[in-house]
Motif scaffolding. Structure first.
Motif, mmCIF file in Angstrom:
data_model
loop_
_atom_site.group_PDB
_atom_site.id
_atom_site.type_symbol
_atom_site.label_atom_id
_atom_site.label_comp_id
_atom_site.label_asym_id
_atom_site.label_seq_id
_atom_site.Cartn_x
_atom_site.Cartn_y
_atom_site.Cartn_z
ATOM 1 N N PRO A 1 12.046 43.056 -40.731
ATOM 2 C CA PRO A 1 10.995 42.812 -39.736
ATOM 3 C C PRO A 1 11.440 43.053 -38.297
ATOM 4 N N PHE A 2 12.751 43.051 -38.041
ATOM 5 C CA PHE A 2 13.210 43.198 -36.652
ATOM 6 C C PHE A 2 13.865 44.557 -36.395
ATOM 7 N N HIS A 3 13.646 45.478 -37.327
ATOM 8 C CA HIS A 3 14.127 46.854 -37.165
ATOM 9 C C HIS A 3 15.645 46.940 -37.019
ATOM 10 N N GLY A 4 16.307 46.139 -37.822
ATOM 11 C CA GLY A 4 17.774 46.181 -37.848
ATOM 12 C C GLY A 4 18.303 47.544 -38.260
ATOM 13 N N ALA A 5 17.569 48.241 -39.124
ATOM 14 C CA ALA A 5 18.039 49.569 -39.569
ATOM 15 C C ALA A 5 18.127 50.523 -38.382
ATOM 16 N N ASP A 6 17.137 50.460 -37.496
ATOM 17 C CA ASP A 6 17.184 51.323 -36.310
ATOM 18 C C ASP A 6 18.395 50.971 -35.442
ATOM 19 N N ASP A 7 18.647 49.680 -35.286
ATOM 20 C CA ASP A 7 19.782 49.274 -34.454
ATOM 21 C C ASP A 7 21.110 49.645 -35.109
ATOM 22 N N LEU A 8 21.152 49.584 -36.448
ATOM 23 C CA LEU A 8 22.363 50.043 -37.133
ATOM 24 C C LEU A 8 22.563 51.539 -36.907
ATOM 25 N N ALA A 9 21.468 52.283 -36.947
ATOM 26 C CA ALA A 9 21.560 53.736 -36.780
ATOM 27 C C ALA A 9 21.985 54.088 -35.359
ATOM 28 N N ARG A 10 21.478 53.325 -34.386
ATOM 29 C CA ARG A 10 21.805 53.630 -32.987
ATOM 30 C C ARG A 10 23.077 52.945 -32.523
ATOM 31 N N GLY A 11 23.521 51.966 -33.292
ATOM 32 C CA GLY A 11 24.723 51.255 -32.889
ATOM 33 C C GLY A 11 24.453 50.232 -31.800
ATOM 34 N N ILE A 12 23.537 49.307 -32.080
ATOM 35 C CA ILE A 12 23.151 48.327 -31.062
ATOM 36 C C ILE A 12 23.160 46.913 -31.637
ATOM 37 N N VAL A 13 23.793 46.011 -30.897
ATOM 38 C CA VAL A 13 23.716 44.588 -31.215
ATOM 39 C C VAL A 13 22.590 44.002 -30.375
ATOM 40 N N ARG A 14 21.544 43.500 -31.037
ATOM 41 C CA ARG A 14 20.363 43.008 -30.322
ATOM 42 C C ARG A 14 19.954 41.666 -30.936
ATOM 43 N N ALA A 15 19.744 40.693 -30.090
ATOM 44 C CA ALA A 15 19.319 39.381 -30.589
ATOM 45 C C ALA A 15 17.966 39.501 -31.270
ATOM 46 N N VAL A 16 17.753 38.682 -32.292
ATOM 47 C CA VAL A 16 16.422 38.541 -32.875
ATOM 48 C C VAL A 16 15.626 37.644 -31.929
ATOM 49 N N GLY A 17 14.500 38.142 -31.412
ATOM 50 C CA GLY A 17 13.671 37.324 -30.522
ATOM 51 C C GLY A 17 14.209 37.302 -29.110
ATOM 52 N N GLU A 18 13.914 36.235 -28.398
ATOM 53 C CA GLU A 18 14.254 36.102 -26.978
ATOM 54 C C GLU A 18 15.752 35.768 -26.834
ATOM 55 N N PRO A 19 16.551 36.700 -26.300
ATOM 56 C CA PRO A 19 18.007 36.496 -26.335
ATOM 57 C C PRO A 19 18.455 35.166 -25.720
ATOM 58 N N ALA A 20 17.925 34.808 -24.571
ATOM 59 C CA ALA A 20 18.410 33.583 -23.917
ATOM 60 C C ALA A 20 18.098 32.358 -24.771
ATOM 61 N N ASP A 21 16.913 32.330 -25.371
ATOM 62 C CA ASP A 21 16.571 31.197 -26.237
ATOM 63 C C ASP A 21 17.536 31.100 -27.408
ATOM 64 N N ARG A 22 17.836 32.265 -27.983
ATOM 65 C CA ARG A 22 18.683 32.267 -29.181
ATOM 66 C C ARG A 22 20.109 31.826 -28.860
ATOM 67 N N ILE A 23 20.587 32.178 -27.669
ATOM 68 C CA ILE A 23 21.941 31.744 -27.288
ATOM 69 C C ILE A 23 21.940 30.251 -26.974
ATOM 70 N N ARG A 24 20.889 29.790 -26.279
ATOM 71 C CA ARG A 24 20.835 28.356 -25.976
ATOM 72 C C ARG A 24 20.776 27.517 -27.244
ATOM 73 N N GLU A 25 20.186 28.054 -28.308
ATOM 74 C CA GLU A 25 20.166 27.317 -29.587
ATOM 75 C C GLU A 25 21.571 27.159 -30.154
ATOM 76 N N ASP A 26 22.367 28.209 -30.017
ATOM 77 C CA ASP A 26 23.719 28.176 -30.578
ATOM 78 C C ASP A 26 24.572 29.162 -29.779
ATOM 79 N N TYR A 27 25.416 28.593 -28.903
ATOM 80 C CA TYR A 27 26.205 29.439 -28.004
ATOM 81 C C TYR A 27 27.212 30.315 -28.738
ATOM 82 N N LEU A 28 27.500 29.958 -29.991
ATOM 83 C CA LEU A 28 28.443 30.804 -30.733
ATOM 84 C C LEU A 28 27.912 32.229 -30.858
ATOM 85 N N ARG A 29 26.586 32.369 -30.819
ATOM 86 C CA ARG A 29 25.999 33.714 -30.976
ATOM 87 C C ARG A 29 26.491 34.664 -29.888
#
Ligand code: ATP
Ligand code: MG
Length: 399
Positions: free
Chosen positions: A142-170
């Motif tokens: 659902p988050f187009h991980g295949a495209d990011d794998l093909a392009r070589g991109i690490v991209r947060a699922v959803g809103e990056p700042a929210d996802r990091i605030r949930e768990d800083y280990l990310r």
């Protein structure tokens, strides 16, 4: 070791899922539950990097999972993970679909009864949020991980700042995956990382250490790993002693030893390892290495024997550290090899006599140690002295 994705594939029509994992999915489905392969194994399969464990995600609650399989072990029941042992005794993790209900930047409180889509949505990066069904061969992405794998991109699922605030280990995981695959970090994910890096202090030292060590063990280029730790602001919080680099690319092909690399890449390694709550053995290994005297001039065997004597148990660490630092073998390595081959004495235990012999000569207490040290000192200069009769005669003189 470093992984090397060279192909940029779409999602493969077939995936080589291990038979016991297919069995687990079948059992869950026959009992009326949904079950999918998820997680890092799918990412790695698409990149054609070997990955041992295929995780299974299921709609079945943990107690149902336990009932359906003969041999299970509690792995992380609080998070809905049950370990299922296959016939060969290999453990497979089966985790109930879940979503995070509360997070505080360190832990998540999870709730079961989620859908596959919700379960994928709480995962950290699009490349880690794929699902594959090993019986129908369907993919969910659902988050187009295949495209990011093909392009070589690490991209947060959803809103990056929210996802990091949930768990800083990310934040640290993003660095690790980028360095491991030589991927770029998506600009908005990167912006959030830089902004939130000062909050990394709330992580436990153990989780940070595991990430740092895993990063050192798996980075395709160590230089990129170190640059990302610095540029994100993570190093300022947890590893201010991390040297700026650059790191010779020859370090990338050397066997990965996280403690040795930490010692080479940081000032005051013991302090770093203590902060990261490394084991006492790891900390003292760094301390002993730090006390090794500076390298001797190549070709001067006397100096090299003295160096070996001082380096003692840290000799091999010191030689490897020199190679990691400079990108080439220690200049005095050939001398070390020659000395070792001949068996020249470099420590007390190598001498042809021991304390008992000196006691028999009539020496007492502290004199024994002092004389042995003097004998070793002489023998370091002249290895030919290392004969029983010669040393006993010398000992009588020195006593
Ligand atoms: P590797 O094991 O090779 O380091 P992995 O992707 O398998 O990589 P794990 O830590 O084993 O990483 O986690 C398995 C999966 O769980 C990940 O692929 C990701 O989907 C999810 N995950 C792990 N840690 C987090 C996290 N901190 N936040 C969100 N999702 C996570
Ligand atoms: Mg994993």
């Amino acid at each position: 070791m470093a992984d090397a994705p060279t192909v940029l594939p779409a999602l493969p029509a077939r995936l080589d899922v291990p038979e016991p994992v297919i069995e687990i999915v079948r059992t869950l489905e026959e009992a009326g539950h949904a079950a999918w392969c998820v997680g890092g194994a799918l990412r790695d399969a698409v990149l054609r990097v070997p990955h041992a464990d295929f995780d299974v995600a299921t709609s079945a609650p943990p107690d149902q999972v336990r009932k359906l399989f003969r041999r299970t072990v509690p792995v992380g029941e609080r998070f809905g993970t049950v370990g299922v042992l296959d016939r060969g005794g290999v453990l497979h993790e089966v985790t109930t679909f879940r979503h995070d209900v509360r997070t505080d930047g360190r832990h998540a409180e999870v709730e079961f009864g989620a859908s596959l889509e919700e379960d994928l949505a709480r995962r950290d990066f699009t490349i880690n949020a794929l699902a594959h069904h090993p019986l129908t061969h369907e993919w969910r992405d659902p988050f187009h991980g295949a495209d990011d794998l093909a392009r070589g991109i690490v991209r947060a699922v959803g809103e990056p700042a929210d996802r990091i605030r949930e768990d800083y280990l990310r934040l640290l995981r993003a660095i690790r995956f980028a360095a491991r695959f030589d991927f770029a970090i998506d600009p908005s994910t990167w912006t959030a990382m830089r902004e939130l890096a000062p909050g990394l202090g709330r992580l436990s030292a153990e989780r940070v250490r595991d990430e740092w060590f895993k990063g050192l063990e798996t980075a395709r280029t160590l230089d990129l790993l170190v640059r990302l730790w610095h540029a994100s602001g993570a190093a300022a919080v947890w590893l201010p002693e991390l040297n700026p680099g650059p790191i010779p690319s020859s370090a990338d092909t050397a066997p990965r030893d996280a403690v040795l690399l930490t010692a080479v890449l940081t000032n005051s390694p013991a302090a770093v390892l203590r902060r990261l709550k490394a084991s006492n053995a790891e900390i003292s290994r760094a301390e002993v290495l730090a006390r090794v005297p500076a390298g001797p001039p190549p070709g001067d065997e006397r100096a090299v024997r003295r160096w070996l004597s001082g380096a003692a148990a840290a000799t091999d660490d010191a030689l490897r550290a020199e190679q990691l630092r400079t990108g080439k073998p220690a200049g005095w390595l050939a001398d070390v090899e020659r000395i070792r081959e001949r068996g020249d004495a470099v420590r007390r235990g190598d001498l042809a006599i021991n304390g008992g012999d000196l006691l028999a000569l009539g020496l007492t207490g502290p004199a024994v140690g002092r004389v042995l040290d003097r004998l070793l000192d002489r023998t370091l200069d002249d290895p030919a002295l290392n004969r029983r009769d010669t040393l006993l005669a010398l000992a009588r003189e020195l006593a």
